[in-house]
Design an enzyme around this catalytic site. Structure first.
Site, short mmCIF file in Angstrom:
data_model
loop_
_atom_site.label_atom_id
_atom_site.label_comp_id
_atom_site.label_asym_id
_atom_site.label_seq_id
_atom_site.Cartn_x
_atom_site.Cartn_y
_atom_site.Cartn_z
N LYS A 128 0.87 -1.19 0.00
CA LYS A 128 0.00 0.00 0.00
C LYS A 128 0.89 1.23 0.00
O LYS A 128 2.05 1.16 0.42
CB LYS A 128 -0.87 0.02 1.26
CG LYS A 128 -2.11 0.89 1.13
CD LYS A 128 -3.24 0.13 0.46
CE LYS A 128 -4.38 1.02 0.07
NZ LYS A 128 -5.56 0.24 -0.35
N ASP A 168 -6.83 4.37 -4.70
CA ASP A 168 -7.55 4.27 -3.42
C ASP A 168 -8.15 5.67 -3.21
O ASP A 168 -8.32 6.42 -4.19
CB ASP A 168 -6.59 3.86 -2.29
CG ASP A 168 -7.32 3.40 -1.02
OD1 ASP A 168 -7.72 2.24 -0.93
OD2 ASP A 168 -7.51 4.23 -0.09
P1 NDP Z 1 -12.77 8.03 -3.42
O1 NDP Z 1 -11.70 9.00 -3.20
O2 NDP Z 1 -13.28 7.80 -4.79
O3 NDP Z 1 -14.03 8.38 -2.52
C1 NDP Z 1 -13.94 8.47 -1.14
C2 NDP Z 1 -15.30 8.82 -0.61
O4 NDP Z 1 -15.35 8.68 0.80
C3 NDP Z 1 -15.66 10.28 -0.91
O5 NDP Z 1 -17.03 10.38 -1.08
C4 NDP Z 1 -15.20 10.97 0.37
O6 NDP Z 1 -15.82 12.22 0.63
C5 NDP Z 1 -15.67 9.94 1.36
N1 NDP Z 1 -15.01 10.13 2.64
C6 NDP Z 1 -13.71 10.16 2.89
N2 NDP Z 1 -13.51 10.37 4.19
C7 NDP Z 1 -14.74 10.47 4.74
C8 NDP Z 1 -15.23 10.67 6.05
N3 NDP Z 1 -14.38 10.85 7.06
N4 NDP Z 1 -16.57 10.68 6.25
C9 NDP Z 1 -17.44 10.53 5.23
N5 NDP Z 1 -17.02 10.35 3.96
C10 NDP Z 1 -15.70 10.31 3.73
O7 NDP Z 1 -12.26 6.66 -2.78
P2 NDP Z 1 -12.76 5.17 -3.03
O8 NDP Z 1 -14.21 5.14 -3.29
O9 NDP Z 1 -11.83 4.53 -3.97
O10 NDP Z 1 -12.47 4.52 -1.60
C11 NDP Z 1 -13.43 4.45 -0.57
C12 NDP Z 1 -13.05 3.34 0.41
O11 NDP Z 1 -12.99 2.09 -0.29
C13 NDP Z 1 -11.69 3.51 1.06
O12 NDP Z 1 -11.76 2.97 2.38
C14 NDP Z 1 -10.77 2.62 0.22
O13 NDP Z 1 -9.65 2.19 0.94
C15 NDP Z 1 -11.73 1.47 -0.08
N6 NDP Z 1 -11.42 0.63 -1.24
C16 NDP Z 1 -11.21 1.18 -2.48
C17 NDP Z 1 -10.96 0.36 -3.57
C18 NDP Z 1 -10.82 0.88 -4.95
O14 NDP Z 1 -10.66 0.08 -5.87
N7 NDP Z 1 -10.90 2.19 -5.18
C19 NDP Z 1 -10.83 -1.10 -3.39
C20 NDP Z 1 -11.14 -1.57 -2.08
C21 NDP Z 1 -11.39 -0.72 -1.05
P3 NDP Z 1 -15.01 13.58 0.36
O15 NDP Z 1 -15.11 13.79 -1.11
O16 NDP Z 1 -15.75 14.58 1.17
O17 NDP Z 1 -13.61 13.39 0.84
O1 2IT Z 2 -8.00 -1.41 -0.96
C1 2IT Z 2 -7.87 -1.92 -2.10
O2 2IT Z 2 -8.01 -3.14 -2.28
C2 2IT Z 2 -7.60 -1.03 -3.22
N1 2IT Z 2 -7.52 0.17 -3.03
C3 2IT Z 2 -7.38 -1.60 -4.59
C4 2IT Z 2 -5.97 -2.06 -4.75
C5 2IT Z 2 -5.58 -2.52 -6.13
O3 2IT Z 2 -4.40 -2.87 -6.28
O4 2IT Z 2 -6.41 -2.57 -7.05
#
Ligand code: NDP
Ligand code: 2IT
Length: 448
Positions: A128, A168
């Site tokens: 990460k 992420d």
């Molecule tokens: P994005 O940056 O696309 O979106 C993040 C979202 O979460 C935004 O809407 C953001 O709001 C919101 N957010 C962040 N902090 C807070 C908070 N404290 N309270 C409420 N809302 C919050 O990220 P992702 O959608 O990619 O990631 C979201 C989660 O999913 C993370 O935990 C990430 O680790 C996990 N994840 C992502 C993967 C991926 O492929 N992208 C894979 C697996 C897990 P704001 O715009 O206001 O910051």
């Molecule tokens: O938390 C996660 O699994 C991710 N942000 C995706 C990682 C990846 O290598 O696609």
């Protein structure tokens, strides 16, 4: 809390060495305690100091990222990459750009990633990275300058067979494009060193959708097996409105559910008629705005200033898709009181440990993050396959593989939980199922 002297000793040692790393210790404690039934049956783990090695990253890199903003001023951020465990394949895991990023957050995410990647059944190890850079309010040019500066250091630590980063929080298609462009420029190589790339330059179809879709495939299978039920006709709330939340909303709706609320870090919107996803996508994906703007387009919806208030809305299914520790014991109690039947995690470690335990005790279908959100990294693994073979699969081909992987992860997790005597304890099920493969590989590879 501990059943074994061995696990207690490993955790206490970790606590001593990482006293200020709250999130890292939280993730490590959750994992270590749940591994105890497995550790009891496998004395070779203690003899070979497997747990001591498992919790210690193979490598942790921290670096300076200096870049110039639009006013000609020099900005300095901190970059990180943890290369946690490569026993089953190259390090793999996302990059997070958010002001809260520090060593503790990167290490908790890295440790989770090791087990998550193992669960996918693909040969990928765990890593990460990220930075405390805040993309909010930055111009496109500033984002590019930062990404180029970040990659100018990171490139020497990664490679298509060594370490393959992805997105992420704060890192999506735009950022991956700039990062990959800089890697290519420095290395003069077109290889699958990053995933989540744009489709014209080696990205996989369905990677953008994969985490959210995968979360829904997992949840649908869990509902079917554990409750003889499905998404059809259910009321759903989804926290967040980023990549994961948006595609979870799309698939849950396709499967017949009504998503009534979504959030960002400022607040949440409630739309009793069902969230209009095209409005959210326009605000978030196109204009990079705030979720508050939803009510300008949909005046029958309401906006509320506190994002945590979202858990008070009665629902059948809750999908936390924002960030770590966004759902605590109090929230869990309210959800259960309101009759929730499933809580499946799109974000990483969104539920505190006592919230997760509360769901398990109350026989809620609980999908722990490392199992339920593994569809993103699994599809990244499929992108790596396509890049190595120099070909690209259709959306449907990737989607079918993703669905198979998620169903397989559910059954692996659930069967492990059943084998341990509590079908609802998918937390223990996921940790042990993921750890088994990693520990076997570590034992076979010798001491390092
Ligand atoms: P994005 O940056 O696309 O979106 C993040 C979202 O979460 C935004 O809407 C953001 O709001 C919101 N957010 C962040 N902090 C807070 C908070 N404290 N309270 C409420 N809302 C919050 O990220 P992702 O959608 O990619 O990631 C979201 C989660 O999913 C993370 O935990 C990430 O680790 C996990 N994840 C992502 C993967 C991926 O492929 N992208 C894979 C697996 C897990 P704001 O715009 O206001 O910051
Ligand atoms: O938390 C996660 O699994 C991710 N942000 C995706 C990682 C990846 O290598 O696609």
């Amino acid at each position: 809390m501990f059943q074994t002297e061995y696990v207690k000793r490993v955790y206490e040692d970790l606590q001593r060495k990482n006293a200020n790393e709250k999130e890292f210790l939280q993730a490590a404690l959750e994992i270590l305690v749940s591994l105890e039934p497995y550790v009891l049956k496998h004395p070779e783990l203690e003899q070979n100091k497997i747990l001591e090695r498992f919790v210690e990253p193979e490598r942790f890199v921290q670096f300076r990222v200096a870049w110039v903003d639009d006013h000609g001023e020099i900005q300095v951020n901190r970059g990180y990459r943890v290369q946690y465990n490569s026993s089953i394949g190259p390090y793999k895991g996302g990059l997070r750009f958010h002001p809260s990023v520090n060593a503790s957050i990167i290490k908790f995410l890295g440790l989770e990633q090791v087990l998550k990647n193992s669960l996918t059944s693909l040969p990928i190890g765990g890593g990460k990275g990220g930075s405390d850079f805040d993309p909010k309010g930055k111009s496109d040019h500033e984002i590019m300058s930062f990404c180029q500066a970040f990659m100018t250091e990171l490139y020497r630590h990664i490679g298509e067979d060594t370490d393959v980063p992805a997105g992420d929080i704060g890192v999506g298609g735009r950022e991956i494009g700039y990062l990959y462009g800089q890697y290519k420029r420095i290395q003069n190589k077109t290889v699958g060193v990053l995933t989540g790339k744009g489709i014209p330059f080696g990205g996989s179809l369905a990677r953008t959708e994969a985490t959210g879709y995968g979360l829904c495939y997992f949840t649908e299978e869990a509902l079917k097996v554990m409750k003889k039920d499905s998404f059809k006709g259910k009321t759903v709330i989804i926290s967040g409105s980023g990549n994961v939340a948006i595609y979870a909303c799309k698939k849950a709706t396709e499967l017949g559910a009504k998503v009534v609320a979504m959030s960002d870090s400022n607040g949440y919107v409630y739309d009793k008629d069902g969230i209009k996803l095209e409005v959210i996508q326009d605000i978030k994906e196109v204009r990079r705005g705030r979720i508050k703007e939803y009510i300008e387009k949909v005046p029958t919806a309401t906006y509320h200033d506190n994002s945590k208030g979202i858990w008070k809305i009665p629902c059948d299914i809750a999908l936390p898709c924002a960030t770590q520790n966004e759902l605590d014991l109090e929230d869990a109690k309210v959800l259960v009181q309101n009759g929730v039947i499933a809580v499946c995690e799109g974000a990483n470690m969104p539920s505190t440990l006592d919230a997760a335990k509360y769901f398990i005790e109350h026989k809620v279908v609980y999908g722990p993050a490392k199992a339920a959100n593994a569809g993103g990294v699994a599809t990244s693994g499929l992108e790596m396959c396509q890049n190595s073979a120099r070909l690209s699969w259709s959306f449907e081909e990737v989607d079918v593989k993703l669905k198979d992987i998620m169903i397989n992860i559910f059954h692996n997790t659930y069967n492990t939980a059943v084998g341990l005597g509590n079908p609802y304890d998918t937390l223990t099920g996921a940790n042990i199922a993921g750890f088994e493969k990693v520990s076997k590989a570590m034992l076979a590879l010798g001491v390092y």
